[in-house]
Scaffold this motif. Structure first.
Motif, mmCIF file in Angstrom:
data_model
loop_
_atom_site.group_PDB
_atom_site.id
_atom_site.type_symbol
_atom_site.label_atom_id
_atom_site.label_comp_id
_atom_site.label_asym_id
_atom_site.label_seq_id
_atom_site.Cartn_x
_atom_site.Cartn_y
_atom_site.Cartn_z
ATOM 1 N N SER A 177 -8.333 3.652 0.061
ATOM 2 C CA SER A 177 -7.641 2.439 -0.361
ATOM 3 C C SER A 177 -6.199 2.453 0.135
ATOM 4 O O SER A 177 -5.625 3.515 0.401
ATOM 5 C CB SER A 177 -7.645 2.346 -1.880
ATOM 6 O OG SER A 177 -6.805 3.347 -2.388
ATOM 7 N N PRO A 178 -5.582 1.276 0.272
ATOM 8 C CA PRO A 178 -4.184 1.227 0.725
ATOM 9 C C PRO A 178 -3.235 2.046 -0.164
ATOM 10 O O PRO A 178 -2.277 2.629 0.334
ATOM 11 C CB PRO A 178 -3.859 -0.264 0.668
ATOM 12 C CG PRO A 178 -5.183 -0.925 0.887
ATOM 13 C CD PRO A 178 -6.179 -0.058 0.174
ATOM 14 N N ASN A 209 0.553 -0.941 -9.997
ATOM 15 C CA ASN A 209 -0.483 -1.622 -9.203
ATOM 16 C C ASN A 209 -0.703 -3.039 -9.738
ATOM 17 O O ASN A 209 -0.692 -3.261 -10.948
ATOM 18 C CB ASN A 209 -1.791 -0.842 -9.312
ATOM 19 C CG ASN A 209 -2.720 -1.131 -8.163
ATOM 20 O OD1 ASN A 209 -2.810 -0.356 -7.226
ATOM 21 N ND2 ASN A 209 -3.404 -2.275 -8.184
ATOM 22 N N ASP A 233 -5.374 -7.309 -8.491
ATOM 23 C CA ASP A 233 -5.976 -6.572 -7.378
ATOM 24 C C ASP A 233 -6.954 -5.519 -7.888
ATOM 25 O O ASP A 233 -8.019 -5.309 -7.313
ATOM 26 C CB ASP A 233 -4.872 -5.862 -6.570
ATOM 27 C CG ASP A 233 -4.695 -6.452 -5.185
ATOM 28 O OD1 ASP A 233 -5.083 -7.617 -4.976
ATOM 29 O OD2 ASP A 233 -4.160 -5.740 -4.309
ATOM 30 N N GLN A 248 -2.465 -4.565 -2.330
ATOM 31 C CA GLN A 248 -2.953 -3.711 -1.239
ATOM 32 C C GLN A 248 -2.112 -3.930 0.021
ATOM 33 O O GLN A 248 -1.791 -2.970 0.731
ATOM 34 C CB GLN A 248 -4.426 -4.001 -0.985
ATOM 35 C CG GLN A 248 -5.259 -3.696 -2.228
ATOM 36 C CD GLN A 248 -6.716 -3.449 -1.941
ATOM 37 O OE1 GLN A 248 -7.202 -3.672 -0.844
ATOM 38 N NE2 GLN A 248 -7.438 -2.970 -2.935
ATOM 39 N N PRO A 307 -9.918 -0.123 -5.897
ATOM 40 C CA PRO A 307 -9.890 0.828 -4.788
ATOM 41 C C PRO A 307 -10.945 1.917 -4.945
ATOM 42 O O PRO A 307 -11.320 2.273 -6.060
ATOM 43 C CB PRO A 307 -8.488 1.441 -4.894
ATOM 44 C CG PRO A 307 -8.015 1.143 -6.261
ATOM 45 C CD PRO A 307 -8.742 -0.060 -6.745
#
Ligand code: COA
Length: 253
Positions: free
Chosen positions: A77-78, A62, A66, A27, A72
């Protein structure tokens, strides 16, 4: 910090630099990339953005840890913030794909303007095998580019494909020897120093206009399904299997 940025000769470089985890994106890294794009757009001296990874790996997608710890939620989300920045960026974005580009690593290439791929690169969108679904407009853009039959191979089966396949599909511009990708991509990015920036930005906005509407709608729909799938028992089994270095077992679902 696993994202390095530098501006040289009118080109803002965003380099993914977390080789010990195959450039998996956390993120914090998405946030840093979004900020770097926004800063490049705001800086008049920057005429193009160069997005790259490490030798042998662009990004493994990704960070799966995380995904498990901080799944997310759509829209905030980032990863969304980064993709929104990339989609909204009206300066040319040139990607130098120095190795494997997996998951969002391939998806983000669909939204770059120029993509140069090393002859060692493999692209893949293995979302289904992770219990997930396509993201960030790929359920629309991939069938448009490849046709339904080949899109099914890439998105339903998650089959990897080569740089040459990506060129044939119109996802990438050219395949180059691994040692030449970065220099070639930089040369293309630097060509924008000699072009009028207002016309470049207006042209990019026009090129993206009709695609953006369909893609933005798809992103919202995909994002909702993706967020649900991240919490599914299928995804949990796939993520555990990845870290336990075993094949996932979907026979119980
Ligand atoms: N998220 C988190 N960690 C990751 C990762 C990811 N997406 N990709 C790789 N890593 C980690 C591995 O867990 C391993 O960590 P460790 O050294 O602590 O065990 C390290 O990076 C090296 O990866 P490894 O799998 O051993 O390297 P490899 O050269 O055998 O394979 C890949 C490289 C990229 C093919 C493989 O790592 C891979 O398939 N990664 C997952 C890709 C994926 O499914 N991404 C989609 C997410 S939507």
């Amino acid at each position: 910090m696993s994202i390095r940025t530098a501006t040289l000769n009118g080109v803002a470089t965003i380099e993914i630099a977390r080789p010990e985890k195959k450039n998996a994106l956390t993120q914090a890294m998405y946030r840093a990339m979004a900020e770097a794009i926004d800063a490049a757009v705001a800086e008049p001296a920057v005429r193009a953005i160069l997005l790259t990874g490490q030798p042998g790996i662009f990004t493994s997608g990704n960070d799966i840890e995380d995904f498990m710890q901080r799944p997310p939620t759509a829209g905030e989300s980032p990863a969304f913030v980064f993709m929104r920045a990339l989609l909204g960026c009206d300066k040319p974005v040139v990607a130098a794909v120095t190795g494997a580009a997996i998951g969002i690593g391939t998806t983000m290439l669909l939204h770059c303007d120029f993509v140069y791929v090393s002859d060692e690169a493999r692209l893949a969108m293995p979302f289904v095998g992770l219990g997930l679904v396509p993201e960030f407009g790929s359920s629309v853009v991939v069938p448009q580019l490849l046709g339904n039959a080949r899109a099914a191979e890439k998105l339903l089966l998650g089959d990897p494909f080569t740089g040459a396949d990506a060129v044939e599909a119109g996802i990438a511009n050219a395949v180059l020897p691994a040692g030449e990708v970065m220099a070639h991509a930089r040369r293309v990015a630097e060509r924008f120093n000699a072009l009028p920036p207002g016309a470049v930005r207006a042209t990019k906005r026009l090129l993206r206009r009709t695609r953006s509407e369909a893609v933005l709608e798809a992103i919202a729909v995909e994002g909702g399904v993706f967020a649900e799938r991240l919490r599914s028992p299928e995804a949990k089994e796939a993520f555990s299997a990845f870290f336990q270095k075993r094949k996932p077992d979907f026979s119980k679902f």
